[in-house]
Design an enzyme around this catalytic site. Structure first.
Site, PDB file in Angstrom:
ATOM      1  N   ASN A  12       0.836  -1.203   0.000  1.00  0.00           N
ATOM      2  CA  ASN A  12       0.000   0.000   0.000  1.00  0.00           C
ATOM      3  C   ASN A  12       0.866   1.246   0.000  1.00  0.00           C
ATOM      4  OD1 ASN A  12      -2.504  -1.295   0.241  1.00  0.00           O
ATOM      5  ND2 ASN A  12      -2.415  -1.276   2.482  1.00  0.00           N
ATOM      6  N   LYS A  41       0.817  -4.633   5.071  1.00  0.00           N
ATOM      7  CA  LYS A  41       1.459  -5.628   5.948  1.00  0.00           C
ATOM      8  C   LYS A  41       2.432  -6.523   5.194  1.00  0.00           C
ATOM      9  CE  LYS A  41      -2.510  -5.832   9.076  1.00  0.00           C
ATOM     10  NZ  LYS A  41      -1.969  -5.026  10.191  1.00  0.00           N
ATOM     11  N   GLY A  42       2.107  -6.871   3.937  1.00  0.00           N
ATOM     12  CA  GLY A  42       3.004  -7.744   3.177  1.00  0.00           C
ATOM     13  C   GLY A  42       4.342  -7.069   2.950  1.00  0.00           C
ATOM     14  N   ALA A  43       4.299  -5.842   2.441  1.00  0.00           N
ATOM     15  CA  ALA A  43       5.541  -5.106   2.157  1.00  0.00           C
ATOM     16  C   ALA A  43       6.302  -4.825   3.451  1.00  0.00           C
ATOM     17  CB  ALA A  43       5.210  -3.800   1.432  1.00  0.00           C
ATOM     18  N   ASN A  44       5.591  -4.452   4.509  1.00  0.00           N
ATOM     19  CA  ASN A  44       6.275  -4.159   5.781  1.00  0.00           C
ATOM     20  C   ASN A  44       7.011  -5.393   6.305  1.00  0.00           C
ATOM     21  OD1 ASN A  44       5.057  -1.667   5.677  1.00  0.00           O
ATOM     22  ND2 ASN A  44       3.551  -2.092   7.267  1.00  0.00           N
ATOM     23  N   GLY A 224       0.750  -6.532  22.691  1.00  0.00           N
ATOM     24  CA  GLY A 224       1.202  -5.138  22.795  1.00  0.00           C
ATOM     25  C   GLY A 224       2.378  -5.011  23.743  1.00  0.00           C
ATOM     26  N   THR A 250       2.597   1.607  14.887  1.00  0.00           N
ATOM     27  CA  THR A 250       2.228   0.951  13.632  1.00  0.00           C
ATOM     28  C   THR A 250       3.428   0.153  13.144  1.00  0.00           C
ATOM     29  OG1 THR A 250       2.780   2.963  12.446  1.00  0.00           O
ATOM     30  CG2 THR A 250       0.448   2.524  12.757  1.00  0.00           C
ATOM     31  N   GLY A 253       3.495  -5.183  15.006  1.00  0.00           N
ATOM     32  CA  GLY A 253       3.123  -6.564  14.669  1.00  0.00           C
ATOM     33  C   GLY A 253       3.910  -7.067  13.461  1.00  0.00           C
ATOM     34  N   ASP A 254       4.157  -6.169  12.505  1.00  0.00           N
ATOM     35  CA  ASP A 254       4.908  -6.579  11.306  1.00  0.00           C
ATOM     36  C   ASP A 254       6.352  -6.925  11.659  1.00  0.00           C
ATOM     37  OD1 ASP A 254       2.663  -6.210   9.702  1.00  0.00           O
ATOM     38  OD2 ASP A 254       3.138  -4.100   9.344  1.00  0.00           O
TER      39      ASP A 254
HETATM   40  P1  ATP Z   1       0.160  -3.240  15.150  1.00  0.00           P
HETATM   41  O1  ATP Z   1      -1.168  -3.516  14.537  1.00  0.00           O
HETATM   42  O2  ATP Z   1       0.224  -1.965  15.961  1.00  0.00           O
HETATM   43  O3  ATP Z   1       1.306  -3.379  14.228  1.00  0.00           O
HETATM   44  P2  ATP Z   1      -0.437  -5.672  16.541  1.00  0.00           P
HETATM   45  O4  ATP Z   1      -1.754  -5.322  17.145  1.00  0.00           O
HETATM   46  O5  ATP Z   1      -0.400  -6.581  15.390  1.00  0.00           O
HETATM   47  O6  ATP Z   1       0.409  -4.356  16.255  1.00  0.00           O
HETATM   48  P3  ATP Z   1       0.732  -5.958  19.158  1.00  0.00           P
HETATM   49  O7  ATP Z   1       0.394  -7.121  19.996  1.00  0.00           O
HETATM   50  O8  ATP Z   1       0.116  -4.647  19.516  1.00  0.00           O
HETATM   51  O9  ATP Z   1       0.478  -6.351  17.647  1.00  0.00           O
HETATM   52  O10 ATP Z   1       2.313  -5.728  19.151  1.00  0.00           O
HETATM   53  C1  ATP Z   1       3.199  -6.683  18.589  1.00  0.00           C
HETATM   54  C2  ATP Z   1       4.456  -6.742  19.403  1.00  0.00           C
HETATM   55  O11 ATP Z   1       5.056  -5.455  19.423  1.00  0.00           O
HETATM   56  C3  ATP Z   1       4.261  -7.117  20.860  1.00  0.00           C
HETATM   57  O12 ATP Z   1       4.280  -8.510  21.036  1.00  0.00           O
HETATM   58  C4  ATP Z   1       5.433  -6.424  21.523  1.00  0.00           C
HETATM   59  O13 ATP Z   1       6.566  -7.256  21.437  1.00  0.00           O
HETATM   60  C5  ATP Z   1       5.677  -5.202  20.653  1.00  0.00           C
HETATM   61  N1  ATP Z   1       5.075  -3.989  21.229  1.00  0.00           N
HETATM   62  C6  ATP Z   1       3.897  -3.414  20.901  1.00  0.00           C
HETATM   63  N2  ATP Z   1       3.665  -2.299  21.632  1.00  0.00           N
HETATM   64  C7  ATP Z   1       4.741  -2.145  22.427  1.00  0.00           C
HETATM   65  C8  ATP Z   1       5.149  -1.183  23.428  1.00  0.00           C
HETATM   66  N3  ATP Z   1       4.362  -0.134  23.743  1.00  0.00           N
HETATM   67  N4  ATP Z   1       6.346  -1.368  24.034  1.00  0.00           N
HETATM   68  C9  ATP Z   1       7.153  -2.409  23.736  1.00  0.00           C
HETATM   69  N5  ATP Z   1       6.826  -3.339  22.824  1.00  0.00           N
HETATM   70  C10 ATP Z   1       5.653  -3.226  22.177  1.00  0.00           C
END
Ligand code: ATP
Length: 317
Positions: A12, A41-44, A224, A250, A253-254
């Site tokens: 995207n 998400k794919g590119a990231n 998170g 943002t 997760g990637d």
């Molecule tokens: P996003 O959609 O924001 O990319 P997600 O919802 O897919 O994330 P999360 O579980 O929010 O996934 O975050 C993925 C990983 O990122 C967590 O397992 C953690 O290791 C790290 N992480 C996220 N937020 C934080 C934070 N505030 N401090 C430290 N690590 C974090």
């Protein structure tokens, strides 16, 4: 030799509009500025894998427009293999328009060319998939394309990691073909129908055990700033996230998925791979931009060393 990872997923252009406040319905306001940031998400996740040192290829579709060309250029600079990124004249490159105020944001995603990613494209990439150590796939491309990618990889004995984002229920046949599922808590709720965030550790362990028994793969739930959790010999293990000054979450997760895929390809034990992944993700939240914030291997290794030290000293958690 470097692990070979194939990512199948979205590309995207993120249009990030910064304003002081949200417009009301029917109102026109003047924004402060706009940033054009390659995303999806794919590119990231592909950029994440490449920065960590994997031999990475991406399967996806962009438009024949300028955004498509810019995205492809950015991926080339990162060293991502692009022979299976196709271009379609039938739809514009996917976009995510993000209106951001100091308090809030609203996002409209238009899949555009990503909706043209097809099972036939996965057939064309079958040889590439067969040579991979892992396929990493998310759910921003059509369900039929996800299913075809998973099938092409699994039938050739390739490890399949599915990041079920955005949340969507998945057919049982597909779930039985995968090796590792990486939902966040909301996605796990959608998949299982269980109120995951309200569960005790024992409750989460029960939900994961039932799921893993039914579908025969491992689940690692991201939580998170609480890191991630998974079952190890029936026991729930939590890997805490290293403390991070969160600037832009943002792409957290990637980064997590890219690092987990790489570590599993290297043959690391699950707990080790999880620790590597939370460390990579915590570095990504300290920087702006999903792709720009992806850490390199050296950065993750330096941080893992620091965290081990802090852990031994009983500090910093
Ligand atoms: P996003 O959609 O924001 O990319 P997600 O919802 O897919 O994330 P999360 O579980 O929010 O996934 O975050 C993925 C990983 O990122 C967590 O397992 C953690 O290791 C790290 N992480 C996220 N937020 C934080 C934070 N505030 N401090 C430290 N690590 C974090």
């Amino acid at each position: 030799t470097r692990p070979r990872i194939v990512v199948a997923g979205s590309l995207n252009m993120d249009l990030v509009v910064s304003t002081d406040r949200m417009p009301r319905i029917g109102e026109t306001i003047t924004g402060r500025h706009i940033d054009y940031i390659p995303g999806g998400k794919g590119a990231n996740q592909a950029v994440g894998c490449a920065r960590l040192g994997a031999d990475t290829s991406l399967i996806g579709v962009v438009g024949t427009d300028a955004f498509g060309a810019q995205i492809v250029q950015a991926l080339e600079r990162e060293g991502v293999g692009l022979p299976h990124v196709e271009r379609t004249a039938d739809a514009p490159t996917g976009t995510a328009t993000i209106v951001r105020t100091p308090e809030d944001n609203c996002i409209i995603v238009v899949p555009g060319a990503n909706a043209h990613c097809s099972p036939e494209q996965m057939d064309r990439a079958r040889a590439l998939l067969g040579q991979a150590d892992a396929l990493l796939v998310q759910l921003e491309i059509p369900a039929a394309a996800v299913a075809a990618a998973v099938e092409a990889a699994a039938s050739q004995g390739v490890r399949v990691i599915v990041n079920p984002a955005p949340a969507r229920r998945l057919p049982a046949e597909l779930l039985r073909r995968i090796d590792v599922l990486t939902p966040n808590e909301t996605e796990l709720e959608t998949l299982t129908g269980e109120p995951v965030e309200q569960l005790s550790s024992a409750g989460l362990a029960r939900v994961l055990a039932a799921w893993e028994a039914e579908y025969g793969h491992r689940v690692i739930v991201t939580q998170g700033r609480h890191g991630c959790s998974f079952l190890d010999a029936g026991r729930l293990v939590n890997v805490p996230a290293p403390q991070a000054e969160a600037v832009d979450t943002t792409g957290a997760g990637d980064a997590f998925n890219a690092a987990l895929a790489l570590a599993l390809c290297e043959g690391r034990a699950f707990a080790d791979a999880a620790a590597f992944a939370v460390t990579a993700a915590s570095l990504s939240v300290t920087r702006f931009g999903a792709q720009a914030g992806m850490p390199t291997r050296a950065e993750v290794e330096a941080a893992v060393g620091r965290n081990d030290f802090e852990h031994e000293q009983g500090e910093g958690r």
